[in-house]
Design a protein around this motif. Structure first.
Motif, PDB file in Angstrom:
ATOM      1  N   GLU A  46       3.750   2.489  -4.391  1.00 12.29           N
ATOM      2  CA  GLU A  46       2.634   2.793  -5.292  1.00 12.29           C
ATOM      3  C   GLU A  46       3.106   2.903  -6.735  1.00 12.29           C
ATOM      4  O   GLU A  46       2.477   2.395  -7.647  1.00 12.29           O
TER       5      GLU A  46
ATOM      6  N   CYS B 149       4.200  -0.757  -7.985  1.00 14.42           N
ATOM      7  CA  CYS B 149       3.060  -1.644  -8.270  1.00 14.42           C
ATOM      8  C   CYS B 149       2.065  -0.996  -9.222  1.00 14.42           C
ATOM      9  O   CYS B 149       1.281  -1.702  -9.859  1.00 14.42           O
TER      10      CYS B 149
ATOM     11  N   GLY C  44      -0.561   0.442  -8.457  1.00 13.34           N
ATOM     12  CA  GLY C  44      -1.893   0.067  -8.022  1.00 13.34           C
ATOM     13  C   GLY C  44      -2.225  -1.399  -8.132  1.00 13.34           C
ATOM     14  O   GLY C  44      -3.350  -1.803  -7.890  1.00 13.34           O
TER      15      GLY C  44
ATOM     16  N   TRP D 290      -1.122  -5.600  -7.212  1.00 13.75           N
ATOM     17  CA  TRP D 290      -0.280  -6.472  -6.406  1.00 13.75           C
ATOM     18  C   TRP D 290       0.559  -7.337  -7.342  1.00 13.75           C
ATOM     19  O   TRP D 290       0.074  -7.898  -8.292  1.00 13.75           O
TER      20      TRP D 290
ATOM     21  N   TRP E 104       7.442   8.870  -5.344  1.00  9.81           N
ATOM     22  CA  TRP E 104       6.661   8.410  -4.184  1.00  9.81           C
ATOM     23  C   TRP E 104       5.866   9.578  -3.610  1.00  9.81           C
ATOM     24  O   TRP E 104       5.731   9.724  -2.400  1.00  9.81           O
TER      25      TRP E 104
ATOM     26  N   HIS F 274       2.721   9.931  -3.731  1.00  9.73           N
ATOM     27  CA  HIS F 274       1.536   9.431  -3.020  1.00  9.73           C
ATOM     28  C   HIS F 274       1.882   9.152  -1.560  1.00  9.73           C
ATOM     29  O   HIS F 274       1.138   9.548  -0.654  1.00  9.73           O
ATOM     30  N   GLU F 275       2.999   8.456  -1.330  1.00 16.95           N
ATOM     31  CA  GLU F 275       3.386   8.132   0.038  1.00 16.95           C
ATOM     32  C   GLU F 275       3.709   9.389   0.844  1.00 16.95           C
ATOM     33  O   GLU F 275       3.374   9.464   2.034  1.00 16.95           O
TER      34      GLU F 275
ATOM     35  N   HIS G  17      -0.951  -5.244   4.577  1.00 20.37           N
ATOM     36  CA  HIS G  17      -1.573  -4.132   3.842  1.00 20.37           C
ATOM     37  C   HIS G  17      -3.102  -4.231   3.864  1.00 20.37           C
ATOM     38  O   HIS G  17      -3.787  -3.775   2.958  1.00 20.37           O
TER      39      HIS G  17
ATOM     40  N   GLY H 144       0.598   3.445   3.573  1.00 19.97           N
ATOM     41  CA  GLY H 144       0.854   3.522   2.141  1.00 19.97           C
ATOM     42  C   GLY H 144      -0.131   2.707   1.325  1.00 19.97           C
ATOM     43  O   GLY H 144      -1.327   2.666   1.615  1.00 19.97           O
ATOM     44  N   SER H 145       0.370   2.024   0.301  1.00 19.84           N
ATOM     45  CA  SER H 145      -0.479   1.323  -0.665  1.00 19.84           C
ATOM     46  C   SER H 145      -1.287   0.213   0.001  1.00 19.84           C
ATOM     47  O   SER H 145      -0.781  -0.521   0.853  1.00 19.84           O
ATOM     48  N   GLN H 146      -2.541   0.080  -0.436  1.00 20.51           N
ATOM     49  CA  GLN H 146      -3.440  -0.954   0.071  1.00 20.51           C
ATOM     50  C   GLN H 146      -3.463  -2.154  -0.877  1.00 20.51           C
ATOM     51  O   GLN H 146      -3.339  -2.002  -2.089  1.00 20.51           O
TER      52      GLN H 146
ATOM     53  N   ASN I  53      -6.222   3.872   3.511  1.00 23.06           N
ATOM     54  CA  ASN I  53      -4.958   4.236   4.140  1.00 23.06           C
ATOM     55  C   ASN I  53      -5.249   4.767   5.540  1.00 23.06           C
ATOM     56  O   ASN I  53      -6.210   5.520   5.738  1.00 23.06           O
TER      57      ASN I  53
END
Length: 299
Positions: free
Chosen positions: A37, A40, A42, A44, A62, A64-65, A252, A272-274, A280
Motif C-alpha cells: 500500500e 503503490c 493506492g 497500480w 505497512w 494498513h497491512e 488482487h 492487502g491492497s486491492q 479486502n
C-alpha cells in the motif's frame, strides 16, 4: 499459533487426520503483501507515487497491512467451529528479495511484523510462495532466502481425508535461472498427481499463487495468468488427475471460473491492497464428503 513450515516437501497439519472425519472448513487468502500500500500509494504501477526508488523506501510503512491482517486474524478466531487451517496463497511480503541490501532490510522488517500478526491466529497458517516472495525471475539466492524464512516452497499435506498440493507457480512463469529447481518441482508434482488420481482421498486440491487463467481457459496471456500452451498442459494434468479445485491469488481481484464440469479455478482477491472493486477479505471454503463450496468474506 506459529506459522507452519514444510520440510522434505511435506507438512504435518496439527489436529488433522489422513482419513475422512466429517465436514469442515478452511480459510483461503492471498496477497497480504506487507508494504504494497505504501509502495503503490493506492495506485497500480510500481514506481508511481511512492515507489521502490523513493529515497524514503527504507522508512516505508505497512500499518494498513497490519490492520487488515489483524482484522482477518480476529475474524477467523471468532469462527465456530474453528477452520482446520488457513492458507495464504502468495505475495506474503512486498519488498523484492533480489534488489539489494536496502530492500532485504525492509523485507526482514516486513517478515517480522507478518510473524507477529499471524502468531495470534488460533488455527494453523500455511504459506504459498508468490512472485514477490522469490522475485519475478527467481534465483538460487532468492529461493534460499524464502526457504530460510518460510520452509519448503512446494509440498503436500492431508487435512481430514483431503489431499492438498502446494506449488511454486513462479518456476513455471520464469525458470531461466532455476531450471534444475523447476524440473525437480515438476517431477515431484507428477508423483503427487498420481496420488491424487489414486482415489484414496475424498478430494484433491491445488494451491498456487499465479492463476492458470483469470476468467476463461482460452484467454490470452497477460501479467496475471499463464502462457496459453503451458496453461493448457497444466489444466489437463490437473483435471486428468482428479483435482477438483485450484485456489490462487496474484490478481488482487476476485475472479476464476470452471475449466470443466469437475474442476474449478478460484482466484481470491487480496487481504492487502486491492487493484479492482473488491473489498479486502478472504475466502471461507466448506468441505463436505460430496463437494467443496466457497464464499468470499469482506473484512
Amino acid at each position: 499459533m506459529p506459522v507452519l513450515r514444510a520440510e522434505n516437501h511435506s507438512l504435518e497439519l496439527p489436529g488433522s487426520s489422513d482419513s475422512w472425519t466429517g465436514d469442515f472448513t478452511f480459510i483461503q487468502a492471498a496477497d497480504c503483501q506487507f508494504g504494497m500500500e505504501w509502495t503503490c500509494d493506492g495506485s497500480w504501477g510500481y514506481g508511481q507515487k511512492n515507489g521502490y526508488e523513493n529515497p524514503e523506501y527504507e522508512n516505508s510503512t505497512w500499518y494498513h497491512e497490519i490492520r487488515w491482517c489483524t482484522s482477518m486474524v480476529n475474524m477467523i478466531n471468532k469462527m465456530e467451529p474453528k477452520p482446520k487451517f488457513a492458507i495464504m496463497c502468495g505475495d506474503i511480503l512486498d519488498a523484492w528479495p533480489n534488489k539489494g541490501e536496502l530492500w532485504l532490510r525492509v523485507r526482514d522488517k516486513q517478515y517480522a511484523d507478518f510473524q507477529k500478526v499471524f502468531k495470534e491466529l488460533d488455527v494453523p497458517l500455511v504459506c504459498v510462495c508468490g512472485n514477490h516472495d522469490v522475485g519475478n525471475s527467481p534465483t538460487q539466492q532468492t529461493v534460499q532466502k524464502y526457504r530460510s524464512d518460510f520452509g519448503d516452497d512446494w509440498f503436500s499435506f492431508v487435512c481430514n481425508g483431503v489431499f492438498c498440493i502446494v506449488i511454486n507457480s513462479q518456476y513455471y512463469e520464469d525458470p531461466k535461472f532455476v531450471r534444475e529447481i523447476y524440473a525437480e518441482q515438476d517431477s515431484w508434482l507428477t508423483e503427487q498427481l498420481k496420488i491424487a488420481k489414486s482415489g484414496q482421498y475424498k478430494h484433491s486440491i491445488v494451491f498456487q499463487h499465479i492463476p492458470l487463467y483469470v476468467e476463461t481457459p482460452d484467454e490470452p496471456k497477460f501479467y496475471f495468468n499463464f502462457l496459453p500452451e503451458l496453461r493448457t498442459s497444466m489444466l489437463k494434468r490437473f483435471s486428468d488427475s482428479g483435482i477438483s479445485k485450484i485456489f490462487c491469488g496474484h490478481y488482487h481481484r476476485n475472479a476464476g471460473g470452471w475449466y470443466n464440469e469437475k474442476m474449478e479455478l478460484v482466484v481470491t482477491s487480496a487481504v492487502g491492497s486491492q487493484l479492482g472493486q473488491d473489498k479486502n477479505g478472504f475466502r471461507v471454503v466448506s468441505v463436505t464428503e460430496k463437494e467443496i463450496s466457497h464464499e468470499y468474506v469482506n473484512l
